[in-house]
Design an enzyme around this catalytic site. Structure first.
Site, PDB file in Angstrom:
ATOM      1  N   PHE A 110       0.456   6.535  -3.726  1.00  0.00           N
ATOM      2  CA  PHE A 110       1.473   5.976  -2.755  1.00  0.00           C
ATOM      3  C   PHE A 110       2.574   6.583  -2.704  1.00  0.00           C
ATOM      4  CE2 PHE A 110      -0.982   2.160  -4.846  1.00  0.00           C
ATOM      5  CZ  PHE A 110      -2.259   2.340  -4.136  1.00  0.00           C
ATOM      6  N   GLU A 149       4.420  -3.158  -7.403  1.00  0.00           N
ATOM      7  CA  GLU A 149       3.706  -4.390  -6.637  1.00  0.00           C
ATOM      8  C   GLU A 149       2.694  -4.862  -7.991  1.00  0.00           C
ATOM      9  OE1 GLU A 149       1.928  -1.531  -4.125  1.00  0.00           O
ATOM     10  OE2 GLU A 149       3.870  -1.406  -2.854  1.00  0.00           O
ATOM     11  N   HIS A 208      -6.809   7.541  -3.059  1.00  0.00           N
ATOM     12  CA  HIS A 208      -6.359   7.023  -4.366  1.00  0.00           C
ATOM     13  C   HIS A 208      -6.553   8.075  -5.485  1.00  0.00           C
ATOM     14  CE1 HIS A 208      -6.630   3.180  -2.264  1.00  0.00           C
ATOM     15  NE2 HIS A 208      -5.936   2.771  -3.192  1.00  0.00           N
ATOM     16  N   GLU A 232       7.105   0.716  -0.221  1.00  0.00           N
ATOM     17  CA  GLU A 232       7.244   1.973  -1.377  1.00  0.00           C
ATOM     18  C   GLU A 232       8.610   2.496  -0.992  1.00  0.00           C
ATOM     19  OE1 GLU A 232       4.505   1.038  -0.348  1.00  0.00           O
ATOM     20  OE2 GLU A 232       3.195   1.007  -2.332  1.00  0.00           O
ATOM     21  N   LEU A 278       5.231  -4.709  -0.566  1.00  0.00           N
ATOM     22  CA  LEU A 278       4.423  -3.328  -0.345  1.00  0.00           C
ATOM     23  C   LEU A 278       5.359  -2.652   0.543  1.00  0.00           C
ATOM     24  CD1 LEU A 278       0.850  -4.676   0.348  1.00  0.00           C
ATOM     25  CD2 LEU A 278       1.580  -2.456  -0.610  1.00  0.00           C
TER      26      LEU A 278
HETATM   27  C1  LIG Z   1       0.667   2.137   0.365  1.00  0.00           C
HETATM   28  C2  LIG Z   1      -0.182   1.412  -0.671  1.00  0.00           C
HETATM   29  N1  LIG Z   1       0.468   0.516  -1.759  1.00  0.00           N
HETATM   30  C3  LIG Z   1      -0.183   0.046  -2.670  1.00  0.00           C
HETATM   31  C4  LIG Z   1      -1.604   0.097  -2.371  1.00  0.00           C
HETATM   32  C5  LIG Z   1      -2.418  -0.904  -3.496  1.00  0.00           C
HETATM   33  N2  LIG Z   1      -3.018  -2.120  -2.821  1.00  0.00           N
HETATM   34  C6  LIG Z   1      -4.122  -1.919  -2.279  1.00  0.00           C
HETATM   35  S1  LIG Z   1      -4.484  -3.434  -1.441  1.00  0.00           S
HETATM   36  C7  LIG Z   1      -3.056  -3.979  -1.746  1.00  0.00           C
HETATM   37  C8  LIG Z   1      -2.674  -5.241  -1.224  1.00  0.00           C
HETATM   38  C9  LIG Z   1      -2.788  -5.380   0.265  1.00  0.00           C
HETATM   39  O1  LIG Z   1      -2.415  -6.650   0.680  1.00  0.00           O
HETATM   40  P1  LIG Z   1      -2.840  -7.073   2.139  1.00  0.00           P
HETATM   41  O2  LIG Z   1      -2.167  -6.057   2.892  1.00  0.00           O
HETATM   42  O3  LIG Z   1      -2.147  -8.361   2.381  1.00  0.00           O
HETATM   43  O4  LIG Z   1      -4.243  -7.093   2.227  1.00  0.00           O
HETATM   44  P2  LIG Z   1      -5.374  -7.825   1.559  1.00  0.00           P
HETATM   45  O5  LIG Z   1      -5.793  -6.933   0.209  1.00  0.00           O
HETATM   46  O6  LIG Z   1      -4.653  -9.002   1.122  1.00  0.00           O
HETATM   47  O7  LIG Z   1      -6.413  -7.896   2.431  1.00  0.00           O
HETATM   48  C10 LIG Z   1      -2.260  -3.111  -2.548  1.00  0.00           C
HETATM   49  C11 LIG Z   1      -0.794  -3.452  -2.979  1.00  0.00           C
HETATM   50  C12 LIG Z   1      -2.164   0.640  -1.599  1.00  0.00           C
HETATM   51  N3  LIG Z   1      -3.375   0.764  -1.336  1.00  0.00           N
HETATM   52  N4  LIG Z   1      -1.386   1.572  -0.767  1.00  0.00           N
END
Ligand SMILES: Cc1ncc(C[n+]2csc(CCOP(=O)(O)OP(=O)(O)O)c2C)c(N)n1
Ligand SMILES: Cc1ncc(C[n+]2csc(CCOP(=O)(O)OP(=O)(O)O)c2C)c(N)n1
Ligand SMILES: [Mg+2]
Ligand SMILES: [Mg+2]
Lengths: 330, 322, 330, 322
Positions: free
Chosen positions: B83, B29, B126, B58, B56
């Protein structure tokens, strides 16, 4: 169904379907005799794997699931090695380490069957990714059930394959049930192929009892894939004629399906249908078709004999293959 | 040799291997933007084709890496340790098991880079340090670099290795600095522990982020005239038992410092091995300095109580000295 | 948009939106001053959570994600406890154990925010299952992002909710990006709401900047849910005005979005839009609206002061709450 | 008291609790037909409303159970250990962590029944024995009944318990028989080990399917005049350290028999505790009798080499006797 498929290909399909059928019948016999353990039979679904694999080349890949003999045999697996594997012998595909649910033959593109439902869907998607990254023209196809379609792995893989235009075929074998549970109770839409809309890919509903229809639908999807147009979801409507698995006989008693339903589906035996197509179209005579069956039967008997005579893996095999490098595991 | 940060060293290792082998690619990601840092500059050098931003998903892309590896590619997958639970099935059922259950037919040269953020208020979702879980599962090589040089050298070995590897990249080390060889032929082999400091009185086996803490503790103890041997196993699978057993044979005393949660930790495993195979060498109870068995609390006042510290290691060293 | 929503409800929405906005602005200020750590700001998306929660009762449940202050405040969370939690203090919602990403208040139906993307989607689905099993009339709603929609958890939960007709609302906040990645590169269909077809549930596309539109779409879905007609997928088109998180400033430099795009979205600030609706419809005067903002600002200042003065949890808290029973953990 | 099979005892425990508490319900794949056996008869008695067939969506319904529990229900989820990888994120990120990270607001009375099939040719994808993984993760109570009576009594305690519990139901024990109390008030508390046989020379801690094997080994050793104490911890979280340490205090010798893979196993953990806390009591090296560190091979000729056997336990007992 009329078709312009070559006689060779039709006869190859018939041969592979008979191989599967006889293979499974032989296993049933041997299971009843206590010679092998429980397995998931593919009887009734032969047209799905065979029709689909007839549209693939050796250099294409497939991956499968727990109902695990039809896919590799359809892709050209060696019956002896397959049978020996189910016997847990050293001459089996996996040296006896995998067993019925883990047949694989990387040399002819069989990336392996899998006991964890839907778990080979991402793997097949990854093989397609490799094809794209390297500019190769091979495609991959993955077989999974109606039950499996409810796993997150399917959603993630189909979405990924679509956004990246990967050359992968998602072939859902809707045999109506996951063990005792009707897909009507677990799938929210009428047809699993309808879900393709959610991934912006074609969703094709096919008569899974009809090998020729399966071949044609798959061939189309393969062409799309090779042209870089991305994945396809194919839903094959089919039926497993037998119990969920040899070894789960007690579940039959729970009467999750009506005898009449089973009988009705049996009227559409994929082997009968293909034979009829071949004979009706004048492609081959009934005698030729019978010979194909007889030949497959003989091959299966030979395979069983081969398997019986193959030795069990010995102690020295235990740690081998945990890692590619020869390193002490513990 | 140049002084580099641990995180840069990881990136150097990846870049060098990508230059050598066109089959290597990186997916994860936001890897193009290198949110986690170690992939910095890779997108500029290698472009969209070899640096892939994934959805997203995994479980989906962990498994796609397995499939790509099975047919000849050499994927590197970037993620956070926490993750991995989401993609656990593909890691266990496919990456770890495939080769064995197919009798050796599958060769899976895939590297999962699992960044372990902890210690900085990332809270329970985390902050996982889950290598003991994968040690139990088996079939995956488990790498826990403790120094910048090892970060580079082990990364290169991981990429060249033909088995699935998880690189656990310790968040508390990412900013540490050290001399890192520039030589593109420099690699660090798996299964060979690093004796970071020789000593005769007590053996301290230190894992990942515990390495600098153990070295600090050893330094401190030296002032009190205690000679501490500090060993970084570098890889937990394969584990260099030999070096540990030999050291305990010499010192008779063992402390294991492990940032993982203490129950069924790498420390537990190492102690069980020593308690079975080097029992007669032991002159004192073994000491486990691992994380407290709690989820990681957000509040700094609680979080700081959780992980092994130099002071905790010193205390345990003293205990073994009676 | 004209509406027949009561003045009380409109003013409540405005109040909660201002609470969120001021809360986030205060956090930004305090982050820059080094008083708090990195957090994910909800600025720009206030109308989504507030519009949706305005259609819910206290007895209904919500669950959220890492962008985690807007949902609880919209559902009526106490600002002091929320702020104290973000400060890691004992008077916080979770005694400082959760922090920014894990705000929860079970007493008003806030089942908690979640740092693992999409991981609260199954949880909210389960709350709805409880409602159905017990014949209660509460519903649950879960907020997740465009990125999250690609997780298998969403597929599994939406399918399950649909086949069981569960009273759950899947509210996808499509703020266009997951960190630096546009949903156009990761979602295979044009609209995430289109995926509802794959689950045989209504998929509604809403202007997420418009609190009233959000309220109305949600109210409809709530009605369906309470009537036993099952789940709804709502996609709210919205935008995060700020960086992915405070603490990830460097990512801004990667220029994954154009300044002009940000500017355009800022023209549709959800607070401006709601205020304008309220004023234009004669529901309240500009002065009344300003007072709401001023009041919220004061509340936030108080909350910050409260948080600052709350002590850190002491050592005795470390093992507490691992288990409900008081047992030694190790 | 009636003689019952282990599997029946599990079912009795569930049925009794469902009769008492209407909040308890069972969900899983094909549970109405009770494919795995222990739910036999439950559908007839409790109907569709309380026995729910789920789609094949482990992550989805594992998590739905958490949500239902969080708002007051008491779900029992049936699955196989090997399918838990698929639903791992909900088990770890939600079931295990939720209570702590919300400062105690969430009470999650959910029981995951993880059937462990192994030893009968189920191969790598269906033979996991993953309790050590969950011991490391923390936040979940881990139950491993070793006798039919415990199967019932621990199941009832699990259902009444207000924390998330994983019941690891050992496939090699499902067909074993024993006396099981009929009394619906009979329960077996968590955290209290079962001293199945008293002895003075060697302590054998036996987990799950190792219990009958350890008892057989003890019986055998008795003939040679060696007095073996056999302890079944019953629950691994919480772990009754006390009983184990006291026993080692008496015997000075420890063997741990654990069907899990040996690295970072429950055996490793117990040995690490004893090596730290009862070191001075030990008169001989501790012995780990756990499964070999391989995925489970299909072939019976290989599979039989993997797990702890009575003979293996005997051999280890003898080793501790020098
Ligand atoms: C399972 C998982 N993969 C990756 C992450 C890292 N991460 C945190 S927020 C995010 C983006 C999330 O995007 P979205 O669902 O569109 O929410 P937004 O941040 O745009 O509100 C990522 C990749 C995570 N927290 N959990
Ligand atoms: C992840 C996972 N969950 C559950 C099972 C147990 N199981 C094996 S086959 C099966 C049913 C699969 O149904 P379907 O996908 O329709 O395939 P079919 O058996 O009908 O060919 C189940 C539940 C499994 N193997 N893996
Ligand atoms: Mg099926
Ligand atoms: Mg987003």
């Amino acid at each position: 169904m009329t078709t312009n498929i070559s006689k060779d290909l039709l006869m190859l399909m018939l041969e592979r379907m008979w191989r599967i059928r006889h293979f499974e019948l032989k296993l049933t016999e041997m299971y009843n005799a206590g010679e092998v353990g429980g397995v998931h039979l593919y009887i009734g679904q032969e047209a799905v794997a065979v029709g689909a694999c007839a549209a693939l080349k050796d250099s294409d890949y497939i991956a499968g699931n727990h109902r695990s003999h039809g896919h590799p045999i359809a892709k050209g697996a060696n019956l002896k090695k397959a049978m020996a594997e189910i016997f847990g012998r050293i001459d089996g595909y996996c040296k006896g380490k995998g067993g019925s649910m883990h047949l694989a033959d990387f040399s002819v593109g069989i990336l392996g069957e899998s006991g964890i439902v839907a778990s080979s869907v991402p793997v097949a998607t990854g093989a397609a990714l490799a094809s794209k990254l390297e500019g190769k023209d091979f495609v991959s196809a993955v077989f999974f059930g109606d039950g499996a379609s409810n796993q997150g792995a399917c959603h993630e893989s189909m979405n990924l394959a679509s956004v990246w235009d990967l050359p992968v075929l998602f072939i859902c074998e809707n045999n109506q049930y996951a063990v005792t549970t009707s897909y009507k109770d677990t799938v929210a839409v009428e047809h699993i192929s309808d879900r393709a809309q959610a991934y912006n890919m074609p969703g094709i509903l096919v008569d899974g009892q009809d090998a020729i229809a399966m071949y044609e639908a798959t061939a189309q999807a393969v062409e799309r894939a090779r042209n870089g147009e991305g994945p396809t979801l194919i839903e094959a409507l089919t039926y497993r004629f037998e119990d969920h698995s040899l070894g789960l006989e007690k579940i039959r008693k729970s009467e999750y399906r009506e005898e009449s339903e089973i009988d009705e589906w049996r009227l559409r035996d994929p082997l009968d249908l293909l034979t009829k197509s071949i004979v009706d179209s004048g492609t081959a005579t009934p005698a030729e078709c019978d010979a194909v069956s007889a030949n497959a039967h003989a091959e299966v008997e030979e395979a069983a004999e081969f398997a019986r005579n193959s030795p069990f893996p010995d102690e020295s095999e235990l740690y081998k293959d945990m890692f590619a490098s020869d390193m002490p595991v513990v | 040799m140049t002084e580099k940060m641990f995180m840069q060293a990881l990136g150097m290792g990846i870049a060098e291997e990508m230059r050598i082998d066109p089959k290597v690619f990186l997916m994860g990601e936001d890897v193009r933007a290198s949110v986690y840092g170690a992939a910095s500059g890779l997108h500029d050098e290698f472009g969209d084709e070899r640096i892939l931003n994934t959805p997203l998903s995994e479980n989906g892309f962990f498994g796609a890496a397995v499939g790509a590896a099975a047919v000849g590619m050499r994927p590197i997958v970037e993620t956070l340790t926490s993750f991995m639970w989401v993609g656990m099935d593909q890691l266990v059922s496919q990456a770890a098991k495939m080769r064995y259950m197919f009798g050796g037919q599958a060769t899976l040269p895939v590297v999962y880079r699992a960044v372990m953020y902890y210690g900085g208020g990332s809270a329970a979702h985390h902050s996982d340090r889950s290598y003991p879980v994968f040690m139990n599962i088996g079939g995956l090589k488990i790498v826990t670099p403790g120094t910048p040089a090892d970060a580079k050298g082990l990364m290169k070995t991981a990429i060249r290795d033909n088995d699935p590897v998880i690189m656990f990249e310790d968040g508390t080390l990412l900013g540490t600095r050290g001399e890192v060889p520039d030589d593109p032929d420099f690699t660090v082999p798996f299964g060979v522990a690093n004796i970071l400091r020789e000593g005769t009185d007590v053996t301290v086996v230190a894992i990942a982020g515990s390495v600098p803490r153990a070295l600090a503790a050893a330094e401190e103890m030296a002032k009190e005239g205690v000679s501490v041997e500090v060993i970084d196993p570098r890889t937990l699978v394969p584990l260099d038992k030999e070096t540990i057993l030999n050291s305990v044979g010499k010192t008779g005393r063992l402390v294991v410092a492990d940032p993982a949660a203490k129950v069924c930790s790498a420390a537990s495993e190492i102690m069980s091995i020593v308690g079975e195979e080097a029992f007669w060498d032991l002159q004192a109870p073994m000491q486990k300095v691992a994380s407290k068995q709690v989820h990681i609390p957000f509040s700094p006042s609680l979080e700081k109580l959780v992980y092994p510290t130099s002071d905790g290691i010193i205390e345990s060293i003293k205990k073994t000295l009676g």
